[in-house]
Motif scaffolding. Structure first.
Motif, PDB file in Angstrom:
ATOM      1  N   PHE A  64     -58.537   5.504 -36.186  1.00 38.93           N
ATOM      2  CA  PHE A  64     -57.789   5.762 -37.413  1.00 38.93           C
ATOM      3  C   PHE A  64     -57.640   7.278 -37.532  1.00 38.93           C
ATOM      4  O   PHE A  64     -58.639   8.003 -37.592  1.00 38.93           O
ATOM      5  N   ALA A  65     -56.404   7.749 -37.538  1.00 34.41           N
ATOM      6  CA  ALA A  65     -56.134   9.188 -37.541  1.00 34.41           C
ATOM      7  C   ALA A  65     -55.890   9.667 -38.965  1.00 34.41           C
ATOM      8  O   ALA A  65     -54.847   9.405 -39.542  1.00 34.41           O
ATOM      9  N   LEU A  66     -56.869  10.364 -39.540  1.00 37.01           N
ATOM     10  CA  LEU A  66     -56.717  10.876 -40.910  1.00 37.01           C
ATOM     11  C   LEU A  66     -55.738  12.039 -40.915  1.00 37.01           C
ATOM     12  O   LEU A  66     -55.955  13.052 -40.232  1.00 37.01           O
ATOM     13  N   SER A  67     -54.683  11.933 -41.715  1.00 41.74           N
ATOM     14  CA  SER A  67     -53.712  13.020 -41.833  1.00 41.74           C
ATOM     15  C   SER A  67     -54.293  14.151 -42.679  1.00 41.74           C
ATOM     16  O   SER A  67     -55.331  13.996 -43.334  1.00 41.74           O
ATOM     17  N   VAL A  68     -53.603  15.274 -42.685  1.00 41.09           N
ATOM     18  CA  VAL A  68     -54.023  16.430 -43.488  1.00 41.09           C
ATOM     19  C   VAL A  68     -54.257  16.017 -44.945  1.00 41.09           C
ATOM     20  O   VAL A  68     -55.288  16.358 -45.544  1.00 41.09           O
ATOM     21  N   THR A  69     -53.329  15.280 -45.529  1.00 44.45           N
ATOM     22  CA  THR A  69     -53.463  14.908 -46.937  1.00 44.45           C
ATOM     23  C   THR A  69     -54.594  13.912 -47.146  1.00 44.45           C
ATOM     24  O   THR A  69     -55.310  13.968 -48.160  1.00 44.45           O
TER      25      THR A  69
END
Lengths: 178, 178, 178, 178
Positions: free
Chosen positions: B71-76
């Motif tokens: 799961f790739a957490l975005s900047v936001t």
């Protein structure tokens, strides 16, 4: 295994020391070591720590390095330390001989307990082989604790290896590692 | 597209891993990629992420990398994560096939929910094509969460590209990029 | 006047952009410039800023760069921004023509006001010469605001020049500046 | 004794200055100095400080550098400064002639006291030899104080030497030091 710069890691040594009546407490970051992984990149071999060193007082501002005791705060213990709220306390237990035949013979415990103007940081070392039991307690003022918290917070991504993995490689790294 | 150093980005790999009874959770920053813009400067091509990897347990401190889910957490989403107050929770939804013909077929959701001594971080992956439904839950202690928060906070300007844009170019950047 | 690396400053460009229904808001650090001082060292010539750019929407995820308006947050305004508590608001006024013959003709005001899930960031530009009055409002979620706060906090010592003054000079600095 | 880069330390100078009606206050980090230790590594020789400079006003935005007074905040005093809560105050006492024959003749005290929109930062210098008594008070707004807090927090690991000890050595360091 080598440092992130491809040579001996951390050529500069800097600690933060607190000198009190009965003992001195020093803290210094110890960087992780790295090793080559199969696919051409470098990965953390051994995580870093914040090394705490306690020395008993043997005179006015004189402390006995021969009788020093160490406690290596792991990444997660540093996380616990820097997130202590007002009035919180924490305690960590280490067995320096874990997974050896002397496992359980030496027991170190570090406690951080609040008092009116800061925290008492205590190290207790019980050695069943030498039949010794040592205890150091250093009163750390709110201001000194704020320095430790800020410095540990700064050091955390460095002892985890994230500071190294997010920085462009230096010339040294290019030369020695790749 | 290339890394900020003008070569392959992030030659050093470092994660933060939490090993629990039913699953392991690892987190590691993935740096942005950069590309030349017309007027001679370099700009962010694809923003970085904090990559979370879940692996199911298959024995004592053994985890199955074949069955890992990412799961790739975005900047936001990282912003949301690091600003969680005590007792707060958050949940993110990703569709890895968005804007392809399989859009909507795979649905990932990551939730962060408080418990007495920390947070449960859970990943649920529903795959309508393979008719599978997987769920991982890792209990993260307050101390471990403090490490994640501090490390994610550190990584944030690096995955945004601000750390690279505010640093003087290294030799490598000079050589390869300009 | 030149950048801290002795060449053009900040060869890499990275912003943080928020795209909403009526307008887009982008933020990016602009580094200070430096100049030689008499006694052989280099000092800050002009402090950096965080540049905010507003663009009106002209379609779905399309924004009109021709009609963009800028607002350069000073070091102290960034300090105000990052120390906003829950429910706090702040407002800044700029006159881009200050100390020229058009002083007072153009008036920009930026306001940050809380709502249930974040802050409204609004820019109002009143131009008495062109007889125009423009207003942009961008709803910024709590997570987006957390990113801005963390990124601005990171950028602050860089736009002040403290990051440059506390770092060892790079090769580039040696070559071009000294 | 030399800087961490093996040459003169801190070739770039950057301060943060607050200009008010009666006096100006400037703050700037002063890096530690380093010296070789026996076993081949480098250690901190003298810790750094945050230097505060007060100048009295002698006209509109004119300040008298001839009459400036300095106060060097130690690492622990910086810790105290950055951990001030709302409504808190602190006071530090320095004797610039300590351990000389003039010990006790000059007494400097710096106080930080809250007011409605920030803090009053005052320096009082009592010189028994010159029979002088000077006092500077600068009202620092909440936003300006937030800048100081963020900048001091950033500078802390640099004046302690931890930023230098956790970074890979630069080329300069290799060449000059080792």
């Amino acid at each position: 295994s080598y440092g992130a710069d491809g040579g001996i890691s951390s050529r500069i040594y800097a600690d933060f020391s607190i000198f009190k009546g009965k003992a001195a407490l020093s803290a210094a970051p110890v960087l992780p070591t790295f090793s080559k992984a199969g696919s051409g990149y470098t990965k953390v071999d051994r995580r870093g720590v914040i090394m705490l060193t306690f020395r008993p007082a043997i005179g006015e501002r004189k402390y006995d390095s021969e009788k020093k005791q160490l406690f290596a705060l792991s990444v997660t213990e540093v996380g616990s330390f820097i997130s202590l709220g007002p009035g919180d306390s924490c305690e960590f237990y280490h067995d320096p001989s874990i997974q050896s035949r002397d496992a359980g013979q030496v027991r170190k415990s570090l406690s951080v307990k609040p008092y009116t103007d800061g925290y008492f940081i205590s190290l207790s070392v019980t050695n069943n082989i030498l039949k010794t039991n040592e205890r150091f307690t250093v009163p750390v003022t709110t201001a000194e604790f704020a320095v430790m918290r800020a410095a540990f917070n700064y050091a955390l991504p460095h002892i985890m290896g994230w500071a190294q993995s997010t920085s462009p490689p230096t010339d040294g790294a290019d030369r020695d590692v790749l």
